[in-house]
Design a protein around this motif. Structure first.
Motif, PDB file in Angstrom:
ATOM      1  N   ASP A 273       0.973  -1.265   0.031  1.00 25.00           N
ATOM      2  CA  ASP A 273      -0.037   0.120  -0.065  1.00 25.00           C
ATOM      3  C   ASP A 273       0.747   1.051   0.127  1.00 25.00           C
ATOM      4  N   GLU A 274       1.989   1.009   0.700  1.00 30.43           N
ATOM      5  CA  GLU A 274       2.898   2.571   0.735  1.00 30.43           C
ATOM      6  C   GLU A 274       3.373   2.728  -0.506  1.00 30.43           C
ATOM      7  N   LEU A 275       3.758   1.375  -1.511  1.00 31.46           N
ATOM      8  CA  LEU A 275       4.484   1.494  -2.634  1.00 31.46           C
ATOM      9  C   LEU A 275       3.368   1.823  -3.603  1.00 31.46           C
ATOM     10  N   LEU A 276       2.120   1.583  -3.316  1.00 32.26           N
ATOM     11  CA  LEU A 276       1.297   2.202  -4.312  1.00 32.26           C
ATOM     12  C   LEU A 276       0.992   3.625  -4.105  1.00 32.26           C
ATOM     13  N   SER A 277       0.890   4.014  -3.104  1.00 34.60           N
ATOM     14  CA  SER A 277       0.702   5.550  -2.660  1.00 34.60           C
ATOM     15  C   SER A 277       1.640   6.498  -3.168  1.00 34.60           C
ATOM     16  N   ALA A 278       3.040   5.874  -3.051  1.00 31.96           N
ATOM     17  CA  ALA A 278       4.067   6.548  -3.229  1.00 31.96           C
ATOM     18  C   ALA A 278       4.138   6.650  -4.984  1.00 31.96           C
ATOM     19  N   LEU A 279       3.671   5.858  -5.645  1.00 28.30           N
ATOM     20  CA  LEU A 279       3.798   5.692  -7.024  1.00 28.30           C
ATOM     21  C   LEU A 279       2.548   6.639  -7.556  1.00 28.30           C
ATOM     22  N   LEU A 280       1.505   6.470  -6.939  1.00 28.42           N
ATOM     23  CA  LEU A 280       0.482   7.639  -7.229  1.00 28.42           C
ATOM     24  C   LEU A 280       0.668   8.972  -7.162  1.00 28.42           C
ATOM     25  N   GLY A 281       1.525   9.130  -6.024  1.00 25.17           N
ATOM     26  CA  GLY A 281       1.885  10.576  -5.579  1.00 25.17           C
ATOM     27  C   GLY A 281       2.884  11.115  -6.503  1.00 25.17           C
ATOM     28  N   GLU A 282       3.853  10.231  -7.168  1.00 23.28           N
ATOM     29  CA  GLU A 282       4.872  10.734  -8.080  1.00 23.28           C
ATOM     30  C   GLU A 282       4.364  10.650  -9.616  1.00 23.28           C
ATOM     31  N   TYR A 283       3.733   9.992  -9.810  1.00 25.06           N
ATOM     32  CA  TYR A 283       3.179   9.887 -11.304  1.00 25.06           C
ATOM     33  C   TYR A 283       1.440  10.213 -11.653  1.00 25.06           C
ATOM     34  N   ASP A 284       1.371  10.764 -12.644  1.00 29.46           N
ATOM     35  CA  ASP A 284      -0.016  10.816 -12.916  1.00 29.46           C
ATOM     36  C   ASP A 284      -0.549   9.927 -13.764  1.00 29.46           C
ATOM     37  N   VAL A 285      -1.013   8.861 -12.894  1.00 26.71           N
ATOM     38  CA  VAL A 285      -1.333   7.436 -13.504  1.00 26.71           C
ATOM     39  C   VAL A 285      -2.690   7.022 -12.707  1.00 26.71           C
ATOM     40  N   ALA A 286      -3.634   6.198 -13.579  1.00 30.56           N
ATOM     41  CA  ALA A 286      -4.746   5.532 -12.694  1.00 30.56           C
ATOM     42  C   ALA A 286      -4.231   4.398 -11.887  1.00 30.56           C
ATOM     43  N   GLU A 287      -5.069   4.289 -10.873  1.00 26.72           N
ATOM     44  CA  GLU A 287      -4.610   3.341  -9.795  1.00 26.72           C
ATOM     45  C   GLU A 287      -4.543   1.921 -10.392  1.00 26.72           C
ATOM     46  N   ASP A 288      -5.380   1.547 -11.196  1.00 22.99           N
ATOM     47  CA  ASP A 288      -5.249  -0.055 -11.719  1.00 22.99           C
ATOM     48  C   ASP A 288      -4.301  -0.178 -12.583  1.00 22.99           C
ATOM     49  N   ILE A 289      -3.773   1.090 -13.313  1.00 27.94           N
ATOM     50  CA  ILE A 289      -2.491   0.778 -14.060  1.00 27.94           C
ATOM     51  C   ILE A 289      -1.342   0.755 -12.909  1.00 27.94           C
ATOM     52  N   ALA A 290      -1.195   1.522 -12.101  1.00 31.52           N
ATOM     53  CA  ALA A 290      -0.274   1.619 -10.899  1.00 31.52           C
ATOM     54  C   ALA A 290      -0.044   0.243 -10.361  1.00 31.52           C
ATOM     55  N   ARG A 291      -1.394  -0.369  -9.878  1.00 34.53           N
ATOM     56  CA  ARG A 291      -1.198  -1.824  -9.342  1.00 34.53           C
ATOM     57  C   ARG A 291      -0.836  -2.895 -10.365  1.00 34.53           C
ATOM     58  N   ARG A 292      -1.136  -2.667 -11.671  1.00 34.68           N
ATOM     59  CA  ARG A 292      -0.510  -3.678 -12.556  1.00 34.68           C
ATOM     60  C   ARG A 292       0.806  -3.548 -12.931  1.00 34.68           C
ATOM     61  N   ASP A 293       1.448  -2.264 -12.860  1.00 36.62           N
ATOM     62  CA  ASP A 293       2.787  -2.098 -12.733  1.00 36.62           C
ATOM     63  C   ASP A 293       3.603  -2.537 -11.859  1.00 36.62           C
ATOM     64  N   ILE A 294       3.354  -2.200 -10.625  1.00 42.24           N
ATOM     65  CA  ILE A 294       3.675  -2.598  -9.270  1.00 42.24           C
ATOM     66  C   ILE A 294       3.689  -4.246  -9.179  1.00 42.24           C
ATOM     67  N   ASP A 295       2.413  -4.719  -9.621  1.00 47.06           N
ATOM     68  CA  ASP A 295       2.522  -6.207  -9.425  1.00 47.06           C
ATOM     69  C   ASP A 295       3.570  -6.946 -10.544  1.00 47.06           C
ATOM     70  N   ALA A 296       3.365  -6.320 -11.563  1.00 49.18           N
ATOM     71  CA  ALA A 296       4.565  -6.756 -12.701  1.00 49.18           C
ATOM     72  C   ALA A 296       6.005  -6.746 -12.176  1.00 49.18           C
ATOM     73  N   PHE A 297       6.102  -5.539 -11.560  1.00 45.74           N
ATOM     74  CA  PHE A 297       7.566  -5.453 -11.170  1.00 45.74           C
ATOM     75  C   PHE A 297       8.021  -6.397  -9.989  1.00 45.74           C
ATOM     76  N   LEU A 298       6.852  -6.734  -9.003  1.00 44.44           N
ATOM     77  CA  LEU A 298       7.186  -7.311  -7.785  1.00 44.44           C
ATOM     78  C   LEU A 298       7.516  -8.800  -8.208  1.00 44.44           C
ATOM     79  N   GLU A 299       6.693  -9.115  -9.292  1.00 42.09           N
ATOM     80  CA  GLU A 299       6.785 -10.475  -9.794  1.00 42.09           C
ATOM     81  C   GLU A 299       8.046 -10.721 -10.420  1.00 42.09           C
TER      82      GLU A 299
END
Length: 89
Positions: free
Chosen positions: A52-78
């Motif tokens: 959740d902190e990773l998601l919040s940081a990404l949303l705060g840094e980039y202008d991106v929709a939450e679903d896209i941010a989650r997808r990118d985080i999931d891919a990175f973590l995988e």
């Protein structure tokens, strides 16, 4: 979650590259190249954070929709998990 000891991020010629030091250089074979977003996520994980902190940081840094941010985080973590560079404790 946190990046395991022995993995560090370096910027070389404008590109982000993960390098290994110490025992990690014996155990890990390969190279990891990151784009700007990947480097940002890496830096957050280097400090230690929850999903959740990773998601919040990404949303705060980039202008991106939450679903896209989650997808990118999931891919990175995988990829990071498959490479054995994440400590989930």
């Amino acid at each position: 979650m946190k990046i395991k000891k022995g993995f560090i991020l370096r910027q070389v010629a404008g590109k982000y590259i993960v390098v290994t030091i110490g025992q990690a250089s014996v155990d890990f074979n390969g190279a990891i190249n990151l784009n700007d977003t990947g480097a940002f996520l890496w830096e957050q994980l280097a400090k230690g954070c929850t999903y959740d902190e990773l998601l919040s940081a990404l949303l705060g840094e980039y202008d991106v929709a939450e679903d896209i941010a989650r997808r990118d985080i999931d891919a990175f973590l995988e990829t990071a998990r498959n490479s054995g560079i994440i400590d989930e404790d």
